[in-house]
Scaffold this active site. Structure first.
Site, mmCIF file in Angstrom:
data_model
loop_
_atom_site.group_PDB
_atom_site.id
_atom_site.type_symbol
_atom_site.label_atom_id
_atom_site.label_comp_id
_atom_site.label_asym_id
_atom_site.label_seq_id
_atom_site.Cartn_x
_atom_site.Cartn_y
_atom_site.Cartn_z
ATOM 1 N N CYS A 1 0.057 -51.419 -70.313
ATOM 2 C CA CYS A 1 0.985 -52.227 -71.117
ATOM 3 C C CYS A 1 0.650 -52.186 -72.599
ATOM 4 O O CYS A 1 1.503 -52.528 -73.421
ATOM 5 C CB CYS A 1 0.996 -53.672 -70.606
ATOM 6 S SG CYS A 1 1.945 -53.858 -69.085
ATOM 7 N N HIS A 2 -0.557 -51.751 -72.941
ATOM 8 C CA HIS A 2 -0.889 -51.625 -74.362
ATOM 9 C C HIS A 2 -0.028 -50.561 -75.040
ATOM 10 O O HIS A 2 0.081 -50.542 -76.255
ATOM 11 C CB HIS A 2 -2.386 -51.327 -74.552
ATOM 12 C CG HIS A 2 -2.851 -50.076 -73.891
ATOM 13 N ND1 HIS A 2 -3.235 -50.041 -72.563
ATOM 14 C CD2 HIS A 2 -3.007 -48.816 -74.360
ATOM 15 C CE1 HIS A 2 -3.597 -48.808 -72.246
ATOM 16 N NE2 HIS A 2 -3.471 -48.045 -73.327
#
Length: 165
Positions: free
Chosen positions: A127-128
């Site tokens: 998700c980064h």
């Protein structure tokens, strides 16, 4: 490595350059991998799956092209899994916005951000690699929409060769 009382909920805790990763396992699968502040002490793996996760995390820290091969628990709603699948397809070194992911899966950016916040598998589901349209963060300068600390997100993106964040 040393054990801490606060770490008793984790099957292992490994320190990495941006803090720690707590790993919880059950019945031969990983049920959670989360970023932790450094004040959580390291904890040796209590089972083979946690040990495998620790080794793969360290490989990723050494080589950002490393692709995780871990048994993950079947968690999340159908929608969350669609978001996570879309995010998992983002190549290392690239980012997508919440809006781009939303358009791809025919949803709304805020819903994508909420699914990122429910991601139980930090690093494995990257998700980064999802950013706000106006830059790294969402509504706060400390955290993005999914609650991920921006300092961790910056470190991971730089580690993966993404400049400008």
């Amino acid at each position: 490595m040393k054990n801490t009382q606060a770490g008793d909920i984790f099957s292992a805790i490994v320190h990495v350059p941006f803090g720690g990763i707590g790993i919880r396992t059950s019945a031969g699968v990983i049920v959670e991998m989360v970023t932790l502040p450094r004040h959580f002490g390291e904890k040796d793996a209590t089972d083979a799956v946690a040990d495998k996760a620790v080794k793969q995390i360290l490989r990723y820290i050494d080589k950002p092209d490393y692709r995780f091969k871990l048994p993950l628990a079947e968690v999340g709603s159908d929608f969350q899994r669609r978001v996570w699948d879309a995010i998992a397809s983002i190549p290392r070194g690239e980012v997508r916005t919440y809006g781009q992911i939303a358009k791809f899966i025919r949803s709304a950016p805020r819903a994508v951000g909420q699914a990122c916040g429910a991601n139980w598998f930090s690093l494995v589901i990257p998700c980064h690699r999802v950013t706000a349209a106006g830059g790294l963060g969402g509504y706060s300068h400390r955290d993005d929409e999914d609650g991920f600390p921006l300092s961790v997100k910056r470190w991971l993106l730089a580690h993966e060769g993404v400049d400008g964040y």
